[in-house]
Enzyme design. Structure first.
Site, mmCIF file in Angstrom:
data_model
loop_
_atom_site.group_PDB
_atom_site.id
_atom_site.type_symbol
_atom_site.label_atom_id
_atom_site.label_comp_id
_atom_site.label_asym_id
_atom_site.label_seq_id
_atom_site.Cartn_x
_atom_site.Cartn_y
_atom_site.Cartn_z
ATOM 1 N N CYS A 199 -24.435 34.401 80.806
ATOM 2 C CA CYS A 199 -24.629 33.156 81.575
ATOM 3 C C CYS A 199 -25.877 32.633 81.106
ATOM 4 O O CYS A 199 -26.796 32.798 80.896
ATOM 5 C CB CYS A 199 -24.043 32.667 82.827
ATOM 6 S SG CYS A 199 -24.297 30.669 83.281
ATOM 7 N N GLY A 200 -25.908 31.839 79.868
ATOM 8 C CA GLY A 200 -27.356 31.323 79.133
ATOM 9 C C GLY A 200 -27.785 30.357 79.568
ATOM 10 O O GLY A 200 -28.867 29.779 79.958
ATOM 11 N N HIS A 201 -27.186 28.718 80.795
ATOM 12 C CA HIS A 201 -27.628 28.771 81.516
ATOM 13 C C HIS A 201 -28.018 28.893 82.895
ATOM 14 O O HIS A 201 -29.363 28.291 82.985
ATOM 15 C CB HIS A 201 -26.617 26.891 82.483
ATOM 16 C CG HIS A 201 -26.139 27.332 83.501
ATOM 17 N ND1 HIS A 201 -24.485 28.173 83.113
ATOM 18 C CD2 HIS A 201 -26.375 27.180 84.246
ATOM 19 C CE1 HIS A 201 -25.094 28.446 84.899
ATOM 20 N NE2 HIS A 201 -24.785 27.786 85.872
ATOM 21 N N ASP A 230 -18.416 23.192 82.681
ATOM 22 C CA ASP A 230 -19.982 23.451 82.479
ATOM 23 C C ASP A 230 -20.518 21.978 82.420
ATOM 24 O O ASP A 230 -19.627 21.765 81.355
ATOM 25 C CB ASP A 230 -19.912 24.876 81.390
ATOM 26 C CG ASP A 230 -21.386 24.791 81.242
ATOM 27 O OD1 ASP A 230 -22.473 24.203 81.732
ATOM 28 O OD2 ASP A 230 -21.749 26.009 81.039
ATOM 29 N N GLY A 264 -24.481 28.142 77.529
ATOM 30 C CA GLY A 264 -25.707 28.851 76.895
ATOM 31 C C GLY A 264 -24.624 29.603 76.247
ATOM 32 O O GLY A 264 -25.489 30.241 74.514
ATOM 33 N N SER A 265 -24.185 30.543 76.315
ATOM 34 C CA SER A 265 -23.677 31.913 75.833
ATOM 35 C C SER A 265 -22.596 30.928 75.128
ATOM 36 O O SER A 265 -22.426 31.534 74.067
ATOM 37 C CB SER A 265 -22.644 32.463 76.828
ATOM 38 O OG SER A 265 -21.378 31.942 77.898
#
Length: 344
Positions: free
Chosen positions: A97-99, A259, A264-265
């Site tokens: 999870c990028g965020h 989202d 991010g991902s």
């Protein structure tokens, strides 16, 4: 002053709430039992099998909501990691999870999970279920700021895959990996616009794609079967050719969860896809915009590599996260809804 808690049973659940580009992150500080396992991936399996009731308590209403997102900090087996993390959402547990990484970078520095932060950037090594992700947190005069991270190797699984949707007929999608697998398709295929169409219509189209890919395409991951599943579908504005102008997308993942950030991902996987198609070059920065909120991340491919049999790239993604609050949650024994519920 110490917070006075109401009558309750069991441990209080202490959290810090943040958001990255509008997407929430509930970081669980305390109240979880010991998470057993000799690796982050085995700990992910353990919480899914033994502690999933606590995910529902914190993610579901009345303490959370349908689109809540969470992170549980755990110990990592990697000596170079500053922390390990398990991600959770309305359906279960994701692999990247990028965020959340952007938010956790700030949190790790501010809450002193990293010793002696450095200026102008402090590095935080975060062990996610998909692997080690290196975050770099702006740090000056004792204050944290923006965060960038370097992804695990990102690769294209397949392009121009045709799947059959019950409502929409045959649809061609690309499948790319950025710590999690996503299907990508231009929203115009459904007569939709990622920034202007109703969210419900976007969710319905993306969910139909996700269900079709899950049933018709078998995914595999170079190192772990635990990572070989489709996380969601990202609808785009179709603007994949390199440009200095932003390109918008909206990600629908898990159980039709939307989202609020550019994802991010998902940005990682989309950059890998654009690079694979020859639409961008190394170190060409693109701006990615959330169709839901208009918030923005930047992303660029910074290094070629391989991942198993796949040609891959390391992607740098950057954004900002902000604190929204601190809470302690409790449970009362006679509360029939204490385990949480979701309205769909």
């Amino acid at each position: 002053m110490e917070m006075l808690l109401p009558p309750h049973v069991g441990d209080k659940l202490s959290v810090v709430d943040m958001h990255t580009g509008g997407e929430p992150l509930r970081i669980i500080r305390s109240g979880y039992p010991e998470v057993k396992g000799d690796s982050v991936l085995s700990k992910r399996r353990y919480v899914r099998e033994h502690l999933d009731h606590l995910r529902r308590v914190l993610m579901y209403e009345p303490r959370g909501h349908y689109d809540m997102y969470g992170a549980l900090v755990v110990n990592s087996e990697m000596p170079e990691a500053d922390l390990g993390v398990l991600f959770m959402h309305n359906e279960g547990y994701s692999t990247m999870c990028g965020h959340a990484v952007i938010a956790l970078g700030r949190y790790a520095v501010d809450y002193k999970l990293v010793k002696e932060p450095q200026s102008p950037e402090s590095q935080v090594n975060i062990h996610c279920p998909c692997g080690l992700v290196k975050a770099f947190v702006e740090y000056s005069d004792g204050k944290t700021g923006g965060v960038r991270f370097l992804s695990v190797p990102a690769f294209v699984f397949a392009t121009d895959v045709t799947v059959t949707l019950e409502r929409f007929g045959d649809v061609t999608v690309d499948i790319s990996y950025g710590g999690a697998f996503y299907a990508f398709v231009d929203a115009q295929r459904f007569g939709l616009n990622v920034t202007k169409s109703r969210t419900r219509d976007l969710v319905d189209a993306a969910t139909a794609v996700t269900n079709a890919v899950k049933s018709q395409v078998k995914l595999h991951h170079p190192t772990s079967d635990d990572l070989a599943f489709l996380y969601g579908t990202i609808l785009t504005d179709g603007k994949d050719d390199y440009s200095s102008d932003p390109t918008a997308n909206i990600c629908v993942f898990a159980e039709a969860q939307v989202d609020r950030s550019p994802t991010g991902s998902g940005v990682t996987a989309r950059v890998a896809l654009q690079y694979h198609k020859g639409l961008i070059q190394l170190n060409q920065t693109r701006t990615f915009e959330s169709g839901a909120t208009g918030s923005q991340f930047t992303g660029k491919a910074v290094e070629e590599t391989t991942y198993g049999d796949f040609r891959a790239v390391v992607v740098e993604v950057a954004g900002r996260a902000f604190y929204t609050g601190v809470s302690c949650f409790v449970q009362e024994p006679d509360d029939e809804l204490t385990q949480g519920f979701l309205l769909k």
